[in-house]
Design an enzyme around this catalytic site. Structure first.
Site, PDB file in Angstrom:
ATOM      1  N   SER B 164       0.849  -1.203   0.000  1.00 43.22           N
ATOM      2  CA  SER B 164       0.000   0.000   0.000  1.00 43.22           C
ATOM      3  C   SER B 164       0.884   1.253   0.000  1.00 43.22           C
ATOM      4  CB  SER B 164      -0.973  -0.076   1.177  1.00 43.22           C
ATOM      5  OG  SER B 164      -1.596   1.136   1.456  1.00 43.22           O
ATOM      6  N   ASP B 264      -8.693  -4.743  -6.308  1.00 41.26           N
ATOM      7  CA  ASP B 264      -8.255  -3.480  -5.723  1.00 41.26           C
ATOM      8  C   ASP B 264      -8.634  -2.365  -6.697  1.00 41.26           C
ATOM      9  OD1 ASP B 264      -6.905  -1.287  -4.668  1.00 41.26           O
ATOM     10  OD2 ASP B 264      -5.007  -2.353  -4.400  1.00 41.26           O
TER      11      ASP B 264
END
Lengths: 534, 320
Positions: B164, B264
């Site tokens: 991330s 995602d």
């Protein structure tokens, strides 16, 4: 909405290499989901589906709440023990469903705490300078590469020496101690690794060279009190302990008109002015407060316990709190008998133990006896603060290693303190603890620190249940730290308990407990019977 | 498309807790965040062959790292890779001592026979760009100069890794190393679901908005919290191959392994990143996992987890 598996899943306990990494991991009951446990959450596998449904419900509730309501929830609601996911989600759901916000008891306390000098400094004999809010972070001298290497060598030598001691090879240990002492001359012993190493080399020396085994540093009760007071001023560990315990006691005393605090180690009574003030400001008026302070007998005819009691009484009078004090002189906690405390069945009792219970661990009997009579007092709350360390392991090398890391961290945190002579005397205070851990044995070894996980087990077995410290105590403790101390201290939540540490290493742990009512038969010796209803 | 139940519970819990922490005015409830974060202390006693300890790298900023080392007493190999790891949390959440990241770093040690250095970088919104990158750069220099991290060839073999926001940090620290003439060679970058973005709304963002734990709105919040005041999402920190970024052509950038989760919403930006590296002549392998959601690598209960771990192992060992 993300779908999750609806078919029954076999409990995916992974092979040993992956999940359990918590340091104080006691073997968990098999039905707890192992993977979530590794992430810090305790959920029974059989509850997973239920928790998932509640999470879905919570999401819907959050989506339907106006954003101000959510912000209010986040800042005002008191939340507990995030590890227990099931209860956590349910409490959030019920918070969201409530329309009223909670009464603001904590904010009164924070007003008091932000001006601590008014409480601690004014009534004391010695006018110690008030804790300065801005403690400048002293830049320690840049460690040269040579020093870093010497430091690492010292650590290796210390470990080797400890191993010799464990194996009984005292002459080898002795000559290594001499080598270390000469290496010390090439290292800066004013701070960092040199300072800690110096303490441990000294402690090893006392152990190895002392005649008749076990050479702790002798000191009078008076000296101990002075050192304790300076340790209190130089770093936030004791302030955190007092503050967190007081917060919990205040909450436990809510709604009671007659309250009685039993303090296992009165010292200079530093913890109590803040509680007296907070009780004075309680909405609806203060209760009648009794304080029983336990402490060592004074050798020179002074009654130091009574003197402290008198000062506290003066303070209480000045804020219109009806107050009575009783001192109980005992050299050891196990010598105290419950009848000495004269607990009244109509009172709400709080038992407060700051770094005392570990002294009872030389054998199984004293701790069990004391926990037993604490329970017989039927306390509303028992506040316990202990070192978060494992310094009571049977093997010397293990104990030595643990304490080396622990006290290194503690010394490191002290480096940030600029107050003198507080800092120097605080270091002496710590040095005495180190000496006791390393060079004493048997009943002389009092500093038998055990970690929170083990205290949880002990207290659980003795019939106590945890009272969780919540997000308000956490937030206020964090704020207190930024007022008082250098950056680097951190408060953490640990399944309903709070720890204070330095740079992510927890050093002390605060917890609160209450006793399950005793259903056993009446014991005629005990003044207070468990069946008494508060 | 189904997520294992315990993963669902874990990530949903994060999602809902994080909703409480982000305030509409851009501030962050840091006290509550620290209260909620499940942390574990370092442990100098080996657990499953790995021990850890914390080190202060820079006292001025309280920059801490947690070092993880293998404890086996077998003959250590000639080359021990050092993986400098940046935890995720969208620049605002988590710490090096968060339980989920402690677990992940321990896995990496065992997997790659590596030392892992997990950086406790300063977080947004209290510390905006470039603080996190500066902290990464400080640690990179520190790691390079530790004699005790050298392999038998007297060099420190360094990889950068992160998930991330950590993946984003890894990119920028590697870039700085390449451009700074510091002589610090980063052998490889491992980016797990790296956090990138841009002003444009991509197809995946529209299609997956709010569907798998993450929303465009929360992504926007975190960028506003991290980027400098007045910057937009085409700032090179957020969009390294966007209109405002400098070219990477000719830069001696490390080879990269970029893992993209098919569920995602940021994947179009991640694939654009991969394309950007390729167009600049850089070595990159992308691993696209169709049915993975964010956080799939946190729990070893799915096939994607094992696929990714194998790829990471190969990636690191191919230099050793």
């Amino acid at each position: 909405m993300v779908p999750y598996e609806t078919a029954a899943i076999p409990i995916a306990n992974p092979p040993a290499t992956s999940s359990s990494t918590t340091t104080t991991a006691i073997s968990k009951p098999p039905e707890i989901d192992g993977l979530l446990a590794g992430a810090g959450y305790k959920v029974r596998s059989s509850d997973l589906r239920h928790v998932a449904q509640r999470l879905e419900r919570l999401e819907t509730a959050m989506l339907n709440s106006p954003s101000q309501h959510l912000s209010l929830l986040a800042s005002d609601a008191v939340l507990y023990n995030p590890s227990d996911l099931s209860t956590w989600v349910d409490s959030l759901l019920s918070e969201l469903n409530q329309s009223q916000s909670l009464p603001s008891l904590p904010s009164d306390l924070s007003d008091l705490v932000s001006n601590p000098t008014a409480l601690d400094g004014s009534w004391m004999d010695q006018q110690l300078p008030p804790p300065t809010a801005a403690i400048h972070n002293q830049q320690p001298s840049q460690l040269t590469v040579v020093e870093e290497d010497s430091g690492i060598r010292l650590v290796h030598m210390l470990m080797t020496c400890a191993e010799y001691v464990q194996r009984g090879e005292l002459s080898l240990a002795g000559s290594l101690i001499q080598d270390m002492q000469s290496l010390l001359t090439r290292v800066n012993t004013g701070c960092g690794i040199g300072k800690v190493a110096g303490c441990f080399i000294d402690a090893l020396g006392r152990r190895v060279f002392a005649a008749g085994g076990g050479g702790g540093i002798p000191g009078s009760a008076y000296e101990t009190e002075i050192l304790y007071h300076h340790f209190y001023e130089a770093c936030p560990y004791l302030k955190f302990a007092h503050f967190t315990a007081n917060q919990a006691i205040l909450e436990a005393f809510d709604g009671h008109d007659c309250v009685h605090v039993v303090d296992f180690n009165l010292m200079h009574g530093l913890q109590w002015p803040a509680l007296i003030q907070a009780l004075a400001l309680r909405p609806g008026g203060p209760p009648t407060l009794r304080l029983t302070g336990i402490g060592p007998p004074s050798p020179d005819g002074r009654d130091s316990l009574r003197e402290i009691g008198l000062r506290l009484a003066e303070l209480a009078r000045s804020v219109n709190v009806r107050f009575a004090f009783r001192g109980v002189a005992a050299s050891r906690l196990e010598d105290v008998k419950p009848w000495m405390l004269q607990v009244n069945p109509k009172e709400a009792v709080a038992v407060n133990s700051i770094m005392q219970l570990h002294k009872l661990l030389a054998g199984p009997a004293p701790i069990e006896a004391v926990l037993g009579w604490i329970r017989s007092l039927n306390p509303k709350i028992v506040t316990v603060v202990e070192h978060e360390a494992d310094h009571n392991q049977p093997g010397f090398l293990d104990r030595f290693t643990e304490s080396l890391y622990y006290y290194s961290t503690m010394f490191d945190s002290l480096d940030a303190c600029a107050l003198q002579p507080e800092k120097a005397l605080a270091e002496v205070y710590i040095q005495r603890e180190i000496c006791n851990v390393v060079s004493c044995e048997g009943s002389a070894r009092l500093e038998r620190h055990e970690p929170l996980a083990r205290w949880r087990e002990r207290l659980g077995r003795a019939g106590f249940r945890p009272l969780h410290l919540g997000s308000n105590a956490f937030k206020q403790a964090s704020m207190l730290l930024t007022l008082f101390s250098a950056e680097g201290y951190c408060v953490e939540e640990n399944e309903g308990c709070l720890t204070l540490g330095w740079h992510s290493r927890p050093l002390i742990a605060a917890s609160a407990w209450h006793a399950l009512p005793e259903t056993a038969a009446v014991s005629p010796d005990v003044a207070v019977v468990g069946g008494a209803v508060m | 498309m189904v997520v294992p139940l315990n993963t669902w519970v874990l990530i949903s819990n994060f999602k809902l807790a994080y909703n409480l922490l982000r305030r509409p005015d851009g501030t962050f409830n840091r006290h509550l965040a620290e209260f909620l974060d499940r942390k574990v202390p370092a442990n100098a006693n080996p657990i499953d062959g790995v021990f850890s300890f914390d080190v202060i790298v820079d006292r001025a900023t309280n920059l801490l790292c947690r070092i993880y080392r293998p404890s086996d007493t077998d003959e250590p190999p000639n080359v021990v890779p050092v993986i400098v790891f940046f935890h995720g949390g969208s620049f605002a959440h988590s710490s090096a001592n968060s339980a989920i990241y402690d677990t992940l770093c321990r896995r990496l040690v065992g997997l790659c026979r590596a030392v892992v250095v997990s950086v406790n970088y300063r977080r947004a919104p209290e510390h905006r760009y470039p603080c996190a990158y500066d902290d990464g750069w400080t640690v990179l220099n520190w790691v390079k100069s530790r004699a005790w991290l050298e392999s038998t060839d007297s060099k420190v073999h360094i990889f950068l890794a992160g998930d991330s926001s950590g993946g984003n940090i890894a990119h920028h620290v590697a870039l700085k190393a390449a451009e700074s003439e510091s002589g610090i060679e980063v052998l490889g970058n491992i980016l797990l679901n790296p956090m990138f973005g841009g002003e444009l709304r991509t197809e995946s963002e529209k299609r997956l908005d709010g569907k798998y734990f993450v929303s465009v709105q929360d992504r926007d919040w975190y960028w506003r919290a991290f980027l400098p005041d007045g910057a937009d999402r085409d700032h090179p920190a957020c969009n390294p191959f966007g209109p405002k970024a400098a070219s990477l052509e000719g830069v001696k950038f490390p080879k990269s392994l970029v893992v993209v989760a098919g569920l995602d919403l940021v994947q179009d930006w991640q694939m654009a990143y991969v394309e950007g590296l390729k167009k600049a002549g850089q070595q990159v392998k992308d691993l696209y996992l169709e049915k993975a959601t964010i956080g799939f690598y946190l729990l070893p209960n799915n096939a994607h987890f094992h696929t990714v771990m194998d790829e990471i192992k190969k990636f690191v060992s191919s230099n050793c």
